[in-house]
Design an enzyme around this catalytic site. Structure first.
Site, short mmCIF file in Angstrom:
data_model
loop_
_atom_site.label_atom_id
_atom_site.label_comp_id
_atom_site.label_asym_id
_atom_site.label_seq_id
_atom_site.Cartn_x
_atom_site.Cartn_y
_atom_site.Cartn_z
N ALA A 135 0.86 -1.18 0.00
CA ALA A 135 0.00 0.00 0.00
C ALA A 135 0.89 1.23 0.00
CB ALA A 135 -0.92 0.01 1.22
N SER A 138 0.20 9.17 0.58
CA SER A 138 0.89 10.42 0.25
C SER A 138 2.14 10.63 1.08
CB SER A 138 -0.06 11.60 0.45
OG SER A 138 -0.55 11.63 1.78
N GLN A 141 4.58 4.42 2.66
CA GLN A 141 4.06 3.18 2.10
C GLN A 141 4.37 2.03 3.05
OE1 GLN A 141 6.06 3.11 -1.72
NE2 GLN A 141 7.60 1.66 -1.03
N VAL A 142 3.66 0.92 2.87
CA VAL A 142 3.74 -0.21 3.80
C VAL A 142 4.23 -1.45 3.07
CG1 VAL A 142 2.45 -1.70 5.36
CG2 VAL A 142 1.90 0.73 5.24
N LYS A 173 6.15 0.32 7.88
CA LYS A 173 5.74 1.58 7.28
C LYS A 173 6.97 2.46 7.09
CE LYS A 173 2.23 5.20 7.90
NZ LYS A 173 1.11 5.65 8.78
N ASP A 308 -9.10 8.54 12.07
CA ASP A 308 -9.10 8.17 10.64
C ASP A 308 -9.68 6.77 10.49
OD1 ASP A 308 -8.64 8.59 7.97
OD2 ASP A 308 -6.54 8.01 8.02
#
Length: 545
Positions: A135, A138, A141-142, A173, A308
């Site tokens: 994934a 912005s 990424q993981v 991450k 979130d």
């Protein structure tokens, strides 16, 4: 000056990009400055010339597509404004909510170099395996990785457990390369734009554009230090360790640094995949109720909530527990805000609008020169139209949003954390209703609200308040010896000075001096009055501090 020129150039590029996507830079009916009209023409020409090579907006609104094209900083800016309906029109909020945080991944070799530099050891020495990115957003990424696991003591003689314990899956991450510099540059231009707005558009000063950019700068700084995200995960895990049906991934602190965060890999079903959840035997109605109660517990009981909680960040594991991931955006509520939330929700649940109005004044959200009864009338105007609707059509989050629409009428200074809470509540309600479309939010939330009020405002809450007050008094009393010592030194200094004055008067007096007893007593009285005054001032300063 060069820095300002660069900021203007960056803003010009952003303006041209917005114009190229057909975004209006000035509200309808407002006179458009010549420079913006010229920019719009240039943007339209650019749009026609670059049309064959332009990026497909993929069904996004023009402004969402333009901000995506401008890059990570502008995506975050748009998402920030989407969470602040008190600052921008509702229609624009809806457009900005289309922004996605999915971008192309950066090369795996760059990620490996970043991990090695951040942790001070080669990737091969830290992980038994590190896969490609799964994934990309912005900011980071993981990757899915694997770390060695020490064998259990009871497994030493059992070779059959070797394969089972040979590795533990983790999520790694990694921040995007150069993201800090990119954000710093764009934030500089945001500040320039905010100052221009405050200078040339007086009506916007009420919204405090520079302060808004300050808030954005603070939140992005928090997001770009992955140690802080790890700390938030640990704090929420501690707060919720006894909450049935919810858990937080464990942090691997040995493999975590400012630019790298390693945590437990979650194998679970995405909460948005309702067919898979139903096939696995999960009770969707119960999951929806649990999600609402978990969110309210975290906000009201702990004062720390995941801000979130969209479907992509929620999973249901094999044990049926709801597991949250991605703790980059967190919300915090102080005791005053928590009581405000509880009283408001309880006031609407019980239709006690005057009580709900009074708590606005108590919390200082509505200035005292307004009428409590008039504000209660405004609350009734918000609530009554929805009370006759079916329960599944009533939203706590939208109710709070309508409430905040009265900010201008009643000179309310809404707190950003409450706006963030309201927006998160809307998202959580949406997820819960995707699990159970008939979910009654008030029925789901009422036990949590009542339990909080009984605990905080009932007898137990009064005792806790007294204990907090006793702690404050104890802290104050601990300063008394120091204050008395200062007063004693002041008295001694005043006495010494008074003695010097008395000696001087005796030497210079031509006639017989006044009786010493009376003068001594007057001097002592004056000294003690001065000492008492100094002590009172010290007490006042200590109390205010």
């Amino acid at each position: 000056m060069a820095g300002s020129l660069i900021d203007y150039l960056r803003l010009a590029r952003a303006g041209l990009t917005l114009a190229r996507y057909g975004v209006r830079l000035v509200p309808a009916g407002t006179p458009v400055p010549v420079v913006l009209r010229l920019g719009r023409v240039v943007g339209l020409v650019w749009r026609m010339v670059s049309w064959p090579w332009s990026r497909d907006p993929k069904g996004q609104s023009p402004i969402a597509a333009a901000l995506t094209d401008l890059g990570p900083s502008y995506i975050k800016l748009g998402q920030f404004f989407a969470s602040r309906p008190d600052l921008i029109p509702e229609a624009l909020v809806a457009d900005l909510e289309e922004l996605t945080d999915r971008l192309p991944a950066f090369p795996e070799r760059v990620a490996r170099a970043t991990i090695g530099e951040a942790l001070g050891r080669p990737v091969e020495a830290l992980f038994t395996r590190l896969g490609p990115p799964v994934a990309a957003a912005s900011i980071a990424q993981v990757h899915k990785g694997e770390v060695p696991v020490a064998p259990r003591p009871d497994a030493e003689a059992d070779s059959s457990t070797t394969n089972e314990n040979s590795g533990r899956a983790v999520a790694v991450k990694v921040l995007r390369p150069g993201i800090e510099r990119r954000f710093a540059n764009d934030l500089s231009s945001f500040y320039t734009a905010a100052r221009l707005i405050e200078r040339f558009h007086p009506p916007s000063r009420r919204l405090r554009p520079v302060a808004v950019v300050d808030t954005l700068a603070h939140t992005t700084a928090l997001e770009m230090d992955l140690r802080l995200e790890a700390a938030a995960m640990s704090e929420m895990a501690l707060n919720s360790k006894d909450d049935p049906g919810f858990r937080v991934p464990k942090v691997d602190w040995q493999r975590t640094a400012k630019r790298v965060l390693t945590s437990e890999w979650i194998d679970g079903t995405p909460i948005a995949d309702t067919p898979a959840l139903r096939a696995a035997g999960h009770d969707l109605d119960e999951l929806g109720v649990r999600l609402i109660r978990i969110f309210l517990q975290h906000a009201m009981r702990d004062g720390l909530f995941h801000a979130d909680m969209h479907p992509g960040n929620l999973f249901v594991d094999g044990n049926g527990d709801i597991v949250a991931i991605d703790f980059g955006i967190m919300g915090r509520l102080g005791p005053r805000e928590r009581r405000f939330l509880a009283e408001i929700l309880y006031g609407f649940i019980s239709s006690d609008f005057r009580r709900a109005a009074e708590v606005h004044f108590w919390a200082g959200y509505v200035p005292a020169h307004h009428s409590v009864d008039e504000f209660a009338q405004a609350l009734r105007a918000v609530a009554e139209p929805i009370m006759d609707r079916p329960a599944e059509q009533i939203s706590m989050g939208h109710l709070l949003g309508q409430l905040f629409e009265y900010t201008e009428v009643f000179d309310m200074r809404t707190r950003p954390e409450l706006i963030l809470l309201q927006k998160t509540m809307v998202v959580v309600e949406g997820v819960a209703r995707s699990l159970n479309p008939r979910l009654n939010m008030w029925t789901a939330g009422e036990p949590v609200v009542k339990a909080w009020m009984e605990r905080e405002l009932g007898a137990a809450g009064r005792i806790a308040e007294i204990q907090r007050g006793a702690g404050e008094i104890g802290g104050f009393l601990s300063t008394v010896p120091r204050l008395l010592g200062q007063a004693e030194r002041t008295v001694e200094a005043l006495a010494s000075r008074a003695a010097e004055i008395a000696v001087g008067e005796e030497r210079n007096a031509a006639r017989e001096p006044a009786p010493i007893g009376v003068g001594g007593w007057l001097t002592r009285i004056a000294i003690w009055i001065g000492a008492a005054a100094l002590t009172a001032i010290a007490f006042m300063l200590a109390a205010r501090g």
